[in-house]
Structures are given as C-alpha cells and as structure tokens.
Motif scaffolding. Sequence first.
Motif, PDB file in Angstrom:
ATOM      1  N   UNK A 228       1.110  -1.159  -0.043  1.00 23.42           N
ATOM      2  CA  UNK A 228       0.159  -0.082   0.035  1.00 23.42           C
ATOM      3  C   UNK A 228       0.843   1.333  -0.149  1.00 23.42           C
ATOM      4  N   UNK A 229       1.092   2.396  -0.662  1.00 22.82           N
ATOM      5  CA  UNK A 229       1.408   3.213  -0.784  1.00 22.82           C
ATOM      6  C   UNK A 229       0.548   4.527  -0.549  1.00 22.82           C
ATOM      7  N   UNK A 230       0.919   4.737   0.023  1.00 23.49           N
ATOM      8  CA  UNK A 230       0.953   6.094   0.692  1.00 23.49           C
ATOM      9  C   UNK A 230       1.578   7.522   0.620  1.00 23.49           C
ATOM     10  N   UNK A 231       0.918   8.264   0.435  1.00 19.04           N
ATOM     11  CA  UNK A 231       1.380  10.052   0.659  1.00 19.04           C
ATOM     12  C   UNK A 231       1.883  10.188   1.788  1.00 19.04           C
ATOM     13  N   UNK A 232       2.881  10.602   1.771  1.00 19.17           N
ATOM     14  CA  UNK A 232       3.799  11.275   3.366  1.00 19.17           C
ATOM     15  C   UNK A 232       2.892  11.746   4.775  1.00 19.17           C
ATOM     16  N   UNK A 233       2.227  12.557   4.192  1.00 16.30           N
ATOM     17  CA  UNK A 233       1.213  13.329   5.018  1.00 16.30           C
ATOM     18  C   UNK A 233       0.327  12.595   6.157  1.00 16.30           C
ATOM     19  N   UNK A 234       0.447  11.038   5.629  1.00 14.04           N
ATOM     20  CA  UNK A 234      -0.210   9.811   6.268  1.00 14.04           C
ATOM     21  C   UNK A 234      -0.194   9.525   7.729  1.00 14.04           C
ATOM     22  N   UNK A 235       1.275   9.795   7.430  1.00 21.79           N
ATOM     23  CA  UNK A 235       2.610   9.944   8.441  1.00 21.79           C
ATOM     24  C   UNK A 235       3.506  10.301   9.532  1.00 21.79           C
TER      25      UNK A 235
ATOM     26  N   UNK B 174       3.713  12.568  11.599  1.00 23.64           N
ATOM     27  CA  UNK B 174       4.529  12.776  13.088  1.00 23.64           C
ATOM     28  C   UNK B 174       5.445  11.842  13.014  1.00 23.64           C
ATOM     29  N   UNK B 175       5.532  10.180  12.495  1.00 19.63           N
ATOM     30  CA  UNK B 175       6.265   9.171  12.062  1.00 19.63           C
ATOM     31  C   UNK B 175       7.196   9.543  11.498  1.00 19.63           C
ATOM     32  N   UNK B 176       7.339  10.046  10.420  1.00 18.15           N
ATOM     33  CA  UNK B 176       7.796  10.417   9.256  1.00 18.15           C
ATOM     34  C   UNK B 176       9.001  11.913  10.081  1.00 18.15           C
TER      35      UNK B 176
END
Length: 122
Positions: A88-95, A97-99
């Motif tokens: 599942x490829x996601x935009x970095x905005x989803x994570x 805080x983690x990023x």
Amino acid sequence: MQRSAGRAVRGVVCYDEHSYHVVTLRKDVAQKHDEAYFARLTNRFRRVAPTNADETTFELGELASSLHVFEDALIMHLPCGEHEGILISLEQTVGRQLVGFLGDCRTVLEAGTQGHPAESHF
C-alpha cells in the motif's frame, strides 16, 4: 482504506510468488510509472518477505506489517504468507508525525556522535 486515508492512498498492489495485480492506482501515479516499475517494486518486496522462522525470531508474535519510508512516499508491506503480500503506497502526510520522528533520528545519526548515537540523544 479509502475512508481512512482518502487521496493519500497512491496505490495498492497484491502479489504472489509469480505475479502481481494492481488493485487501485491514483491517476497521477499511474501516469508516472509503467509495468516495469511495478514488476521491480513487487520483486523487491518479494525478496524481503519474512519466512515463518523470521516471524518468531524476536518473540513478538507474527510480523503483521512493515513500513518503508521513502523521500516521496510511504509503502506499507503486509505479508500474507511466505510468497504473498499486499503493498500500500501512501503520501507521507498520512504518517507526518512518524516521518518527522524518523527524520529527527536520521539527523542524530548523521551528526556523527562518538560511541553509540542513542547513548547521548535518546
């Protein structure tokens, strides 16, 4: 998944030992990547899929998923057996805080501290 992440979902690919299937792909992502790209992507994750022995090595239970952080996207890898899985490829905005946390960790590592980096920064 679309309800949870909305437009942040870039695409979903299912794979097995010999093939892959693009389940959904955002239009802008589809325009950037061809079949050869998805073949390379799935081959790379096939090679890192855990074996049953790997899953119990750390006595934490079976591996449910892994997260791969790239400059332009996140890829969640959900193994579904020894030779099958879902990407599942996601935009970095989803994570975000983690990023951000991972970025801070990389900054500490790149600062080149003496000894073990975690000793003085965490």
